[in-house]
Scaffold this motif. Structure first.
Motif, PDB file in Angstrom:
ATOM      1  N   ILE A 284       0.846  -1.184   0.000  1.00  0.00           N
ATOM      2  CA  ILE A 284       0.000   0.000   0.000  1.00  0.00           C
ATOM      3  C   ILE A 284       0.887   1.242   0.000  1.00  0.00           C
ATOM      4  N   TYR A 285       0.573   2.188  -0.876  1.00  0.00           N
ATOM      5  CA  TYR A 285       1.374   3.415  -0.949  1.00  0.00           C
ATOM      6  C   TYR A 285       0.512   4.572  -1.440  1.00  0.00           C
ATOM      7  N   GLU A 286       1.014   5.780  -1.279  1.00  0.00           N
ATOM      8  CA  GLU A 286       0.345   6.975  -1.781  1.00  0.00           C
ATOM      9  C   GLU A 286       0.961   7.328  -3.129  1.00  0.00           C
ATOM     10  N   GLY A 287       0.132   7.527  -4.146  1.00  0.00           N
ATOM     11  CA  GLY A 287       0.671   7.830  -5.454  1.00  0.00           C
ATOM     12  C   GLY A 287      -0.380   8.343  -6.402  1.00  0.00           C
ATOM     13  N   VAL A 288       0.049   8.648  -7.621  1.00  0.00           N
ATOM     14  CA  VAL A 288      -0.819   9.173  -8.671  1.00  0.00           C
ATOM     15  C   VAL A 288      -0.775   8.208  -9.846  1.00  0.00           C
ATOM     16  N   LEU A 289      -1.939   7.789 -10.289  1.00  0.00           N
ATOM     17  CA  LEU A 289      -2.011   6.850 -11.405  1.00  0.00           C
ATOM     18  C   LEU A 289      -1.910   7.562 -12.740  1.00  0.00           C
ATOM     19  N   GLU A 290      -1.463   6.823 -13.736  1.00  0.00           N
ATOM     20  CA  GLU A 290      -1.466   7.329 -15.096  1.00  0.00           C
ATOM     21  C   GLU A 290      -2.916   7.474 -15.569  1.00  0.00           C
ATOM     22  N   PRO A 291      -3.184   8.371 -16.530  1.00  0.00           N
ATOM     23  CA  PRO A 291      -4.563   8.501 -17.031  1.00  0.00           C
ATOM     24  C   PRO A 291      -5.041   7.208 -17.662  1.00  0.00           C
ATOM     25  N   PRO A 292      -6.311   6.892 -17.499  1.00  0.00           N
ATOM     26  CA  PRO A 292      -6.849   5.658 -18.094  1.00  0.00           C
ATOM     27  C   PRO A 292      -6.711   5.685 -19.608  1.00  0.00           C
ATOM     28  N   SER A 324      -9.016  10.433  -3.009  1.00  0.00           N
ATOM     29  CA  SER A 324      -8.296  11.596  -2.489  1.00  0.00           C
ATOM     30  C   SER A 324      -9.070  12.291  -1.370  1.00  0.00           C
ATOM     31  N   ASP A 325     -10.402  12.096  -1.316  1.00  0.00           N
ATOM     32  CA  ASP A 325     -11.198  12.696  -0.237  1.00  0.00           C
ATOM     33  C   ASP A 325     -11.238  11.837   1.016  1.00  0.00           C
ATOM     34  N   GLY A 326     -10.522  10.717   0.998  1.00  0.00           N
ATOM     35  CA  GLY A 326     -10.441   9.864   2.184  1.00  0.00           C
ATOM     36  C   GLY A 326     -11.471   8.751   2.246  1.00  0.00           C
ATOM     37  N   SER A 327     -12.427   8.716   1.287  1.00  0.00           N
ATOM     38  CA  SER A 327     -13.434   7.641   1.290  1.00  0.00           C
ATOM     39  C   SER A 327     -12.895   6.422   0.552  1.00  0.00           C
ATOM     40  N   TRP A 328     -13.447   5.267   0.873  1.00  0.00           N
ATOM     41  CA  TRP A 328     -13.005   4.028   0.240  1.00  0.00           C
ATOM     42  C   TRP A 328     -13.500   3.955  -1.193  1.00  0.00           C
ATOM     43  N   THR A 329     -12.701   3.353  -2.073  1.00  0.00           N
ATOM     44  CA  THR A 329     -13.177   3.029  -3.416  1.00  0.00           C
ATOM     45  C   THR A 329     -14.063   1.784  -3.337  1.00  0.00           C
ATOM     46  N   TYR A 330     -14.761   1.497  -4.422  1.00  0.00           N
ATOM     47  CA  TYR A 330     -15.606   0.289  -4.425  1.00  0.00           C
ATOM     48  C   TYR A 330     -14.780  -0.983  -4.314  1.00  0.00           C
ATOM     49  N   PHE A 331     -13.485  -0.912  -4.655  1.00  0.00           N
ATOM     50  CA  PHE A 331     -12.612  -2.083  -4.608  1.00  0.00           C
ATOM     51  C   PHE A 331     -12.241  -2.457  -3.171  1.00  0.00           C
ATOM     52  N   ALA A 332     -12.177  -1.454  -2.292  1.00  0.00           N
ATOM     53  CA  ALA A 332     -11.734  -1.702  -0.915  1.00  0.00           C
ATOM     54  C   ALA A 332     -12.624  -2.700  -0.163  1.00  0.00           C
ATOM     55  N   PRO A 333     -13.964  -2.532  -0.166  1.00  0.00           N
ATOM     56  CA  PRO A 333     -14.785  -3.532   0.531  1.00  0.00           C
ATOM     57  C   PRO A 333     -14.695  -4.920  -0.104  1.00  0.00           C
ATOM     58  N   ASP A 334     -14.468  -4.971  -1.419  1.00  0.00           N
ATOM     59  CA  ASP A 334     -14.309  -6.280  -2.061  1.00  0.00           C
ATOM     60  C   ASP A 334     -13.025  -6.962  -1.578  1.00  0.00           C
ATOM     61  N   ILE A 335     -11.975  -6.177  -1.387  1.00  0.00           N
ATOM     62  CA  ILE A 335     -10.745  -6.723  -0.807  1.00  0.00           C
ATOM     63  C   ILE A 335     -11.025  -7.259   0.592  1.00  0.00           C
ATOM     64  N   ALA A 336     -11.754  -6.453   1.375  1.00  0.00           N
ATOM     65  CA  ALA A 336     -12.061  -6.862   2.749  1.00  0.00           C
ATOM     66  C   ALA A 336     -12.928  -8.116   2.784  1.00  0.00           C
ATOM     67  N   TYR A 337     -13.872  -8.193   1.854  1.00  0.00           N
ATOM     68  CA  TYR A 337     -14.742  -9.369   1.789  1.00  0.00           C
ATOM     69  C   TYR A 337     -13.944 -10.632   1.503  1.00  0.00           C
ATOM     70  N   HIS A 338     -13.022 -10.557   0.557  1.00  0.00           N
ATOM     71  CA  HIS A 338     -12.204 -11.732   0.250  1.00  0.00           C
ATOM     72  C   HIS A 338     -11.201 -12.030   1.364  1.00  0.00           C
ATOM     73  N   TYR A 339     -10.770 -11.010   2.052  1.00  0.00           N
ATOM     74  CA  TYR A 339      -9.912 -11.222   3.222  1.00  0.00           C
ATOM     75  C   TYR A 339     -10.679 -11.993   4.293  1.00  0.00           C
ATOM     76  N   ASP A 340     -11.962 -11.681   4.415  1.00  0.00           N
ATOM     77  CA  ASP A 340     -12.816 -12.397   5.365  1.00  0.00           C
ATOM     78  C   ASP A 340     -12.968 -13.855   4.955  1.00  0.00           C
ATOM     79  N   LYS A 341     -13.131 -14.106   3.662  1.00  0.00           N
ATOM     80  CA  LYS A 341     -13.230 -15.494   3.199  1.00  0.00           C
ATOM     81  C   LYS A 341     -11.963 -16.272   3.541  1.00  0.00           C
ATOM     82  N   ILE A 342     -10.829 -15.652   3.290  1.00  0.00           N
ATOM     83  CA  ILE A 342      -9.556 -16.309   3.605  1.00  0.00           C
ATOM     84  C   ILE A 342      -9.465 -16.569   5.098  1.00  0.00           C
ATOM     85  N   SER A 343      -9.905 -15.600   5.895  1.00  0.00           N
ATOM     86  CA  SER A 343      -9.841 -15.727   7.359  1.00  0.00           C
ATOM     87  C   SER A 343     -10.763 -16.826   7.868  1.00  0.00           C
TER      88      SER A 343
END
Length: 580
Positions: A284-292, A324-343
């Motif tokens: 995990i790091y702070e950075g700027v992505l290339e344009p899509p 950038s506003d500090g809210s989670w992207t839609y991908f974050a809860p999906d990561i957490a959900y799969h982390y729960d499955k692994i757990s």
């Protein structure tokens, strides 16, 4: 009984014997040695690639190995011919008794014929459907639902410990839209005129929800600001939609083991824990992505975000997990959900997504790989679109859903059995045409009818024998003399039966339940062919009125077919027909 596995064991034992005799060197890896049906049935019953895969490491010519192996195999009574073909393939012909011996095994095993311990009790989570709780399931969800449920049954049959799971997407903005839509129906129930705008859901399915809200709240919410009712109507609407979805699934005879709420991840520290797990791994790091791709530079506003180094686990680009506003992207809860499955201790994960999730596959695989340190594999299957037809034209049935055709519409037209079987007549990643006329057609071109008719015919033969006073119990049939089944068509049917255990293991290995429906059609074809031959050749008829012993041997063969048809249909979630 898996005859192909038995002959492979014989091949491996013969190779080991050749090693002990110095014909082959020690230390060879036999992992890739296979025994399977030949591409051309004229070449024999089985074929092995042993000589081809061992030639290079053995530093020998493939034909030399094949000839030495053939001599060994011919010492076994089951092998009547072993012919070297081409550069070194070995084609085997088996004694007919090896094939007909499958019949009593199938009858004795019953519904468990072909069941294996291949999965060794590994815990597998199969997540499927997982539609947004904003309306009834549509025809696209139907395909994913049937595929996932059949896959779960297939894996269970192959010895896995399977959990069927539905992920409720109730944490996003779409549930706010649901609440606003339900509020409009509530206003309507209170006698007001409303307009569905700003992306709200216009489907008639929300009318009962609006009426239920009126019964609960009366007119107390009329004219009130959104802040006073949004949270309550989110919860009320979501539960109402999930009740509808559960009923839709029940119409297809699908029952989930777990319904997992996305909303339960928020405010509980679960998302933070998953992201911290990745952060501890330096991902995990702070950075700027290339344009899509496809965006002009002047249209792109670079912003620093919290990113996941998904490229270190096979993804094309790193992915944002926090905006950038500090809210989670839609991908974050999906990561957490799969982390729960692994757990929760699952050894393997299977996700079944719609065709529009193709771009999501690599990032989700990267996340699971990173979270589990590569220890938990995830297989993501995409189900392609379903096109509905009637009278050769695209078919639209109902506006009840507003903009799409519902699962319930389809099931009410043709029934759950036809729906389920036909949804598995193509591999899940290939487009599927669902023609309401053809799926109800009584012909060979309709797979579900063709398979069901085979089972019904067999049951009819057994009823006829019973009416004549012949005991056709499984105990009697399993003891019948199989030596009377010598006609090429009878042996072909026995050979097809013998493929069942192997087919199941291959289907489970590749997570492909459509292989079961394909096989059932082929087995039904072999049965119908033999049945039809009996019209011209009386000695092939299953019921021989003047010879009970001969009848029992032939009925036993067909009973074994019924055992496999019923087991296969059971895996697909289809009820076998006993009369038609």
């Amino acid at each position: 009984m898996n005859l192909f596995a038995d002959i492979r064991t014989l091949v491996l034992d013969s190779l080991t014997a050749l090693q002990s005799e110095g014909v082959l060197p020690a230390g060879l890896d036999f992992t890739n040695v296979a025994v399977e049906p030949p591409r051309d049935a004229l070449h024999g019953d089985m074929a092995t690639n042993a000589a081809m895969v061992l030639a290079k490491p053995a530093k020998s010519k493939p034909r030399d190995i094949a000839e030495a192996l053939a001599a060994k195999l011919l010492q076994d009574a089951r092998i009547t011919a072993a012919d070297v073909a081409g550069p070194g393939f070995l084609n085997l012909t088996l004694d007919p008794a090896s094939w007909t011996a499958i019949v009593p095994q199938a009858i004795k095993s019953g519904a468990d014929f072909g069941r294996s311990d291949m999965g060794q009790g590994k815990k597998v989570n199969v997540e499927y459907v997982s539609a947004n709780p904003t309306g009834p399931l549509h025809v696209g969800h139907t395909r994913g639902a049937v595929f996932g449920d059949a896959l779960a049954s297939l894996l269970d049959f192959a010895g896995y410990d399977v959990t069927r799971e539905y992920y409720i997407n109730d944490g996003g903005a779409q549930v706010d839209v649901l609440a606003r839509s339900a509020y409009l129906r509530y206003l309507e129930a209170n006698g007001q005129e409303v307009a569905f705008e700003d992306g709200t859901y216009p489907g008639d399915y929300l009318i009962p929800v609006g009426q239920a809200l009126k019964e609960k709240y009366g007119d107390s919410l009329v004219g009130k600001p959104e802040s006073e009712w949004l949270a309550d109507l989110r919860a009320f609407g979501t539960e109402a939609m999930m009740d509808m979805i559960r009923a839709d699934l029940k119409a297809l005879n699908i029952e989930m083991d777990v319904f997992y709420s996305e909303k339960s991840l928020y405010g509980t520290g679960r998302i933070e824990a998953a992201i911290d797990s990745l952060k501890d791994k330096g991902l995990i790091y702070e950075g700027v992505l290339e344009p899509p791709k496809g965006k002009k530079p002047e249209d792109w506003e670079p912003r620093e975000q919290t990113l996941f180094k998904s490229t270190e686990h096979g993804d094309d680009v790193d992915r944002p997990v926090k905006k950038s506003d500090g809210s989670w992207t839609y991908f974050a809860p999906d990561i957490a959900y799969h982390y729960d499955k692994i757990s929760r201790g699952f050894d393997e994960l299977i996700d079944i997504f719609g065709a529009d999730h193709g771009g999501y596959v690599k990032r989700m695989k990267a996340a699971v790989s990173a979270l589990s340190d590569g220890q938990v594999p995830v297989d993501i299957k995409l189900t392609q679109l379903v096109k509905l037809f009637k009278d050769g034209e695209p078919f639209k049935m109902s506006k009840r859903a507003g903009t799409f055709i519902t699962l319930r519409d389809v099931v009410e037209q043709v029934g759950p059995d036809v729906t389920r079987f036909h949804m598995l007549t193509r591999k899940q990643d290939a487009p599927l045409d669902f023609d309401f006329d053809k799926v109800l057609e009584q012909s060979k071109e309709n797979p579900v009818f063709y398979v069901q008719y085979a089972n019904a015919r067999i049951c009819s033969v057994m009823r006829k024998a019973n009416e004549a006073g012949v005991d056709t119990s499984d105990a009697i049939l399993a003891a019948a003399d199989m030596g009377a089944n010598t006609h090429p068509a009878e042996l072909a049917l026995a050979r097809k039966l013998a493929e069942w255990p192997r087919l199941l293991e291959l289907a489970a290995k590749h997570n492909e339940p459509h292989r079961v429906s394909f096989y059932l059609y082929e087995l039904a074809a072999e049965y119908h062919s033999l049945h039809n031959l009996g019209k011209a050749e009386p000695q092939l008829r299953f019921w021989q009125a003047d010879n009970t012993d001969l009848s029992l041997s032939k009925i036993a063969l067909t009973r074994a077919v019924s055992v496999v048809l019923s087991a296969g249909l059971g895996i697909l979630g289809v009820t076998p027909m006993t009369e038609m």
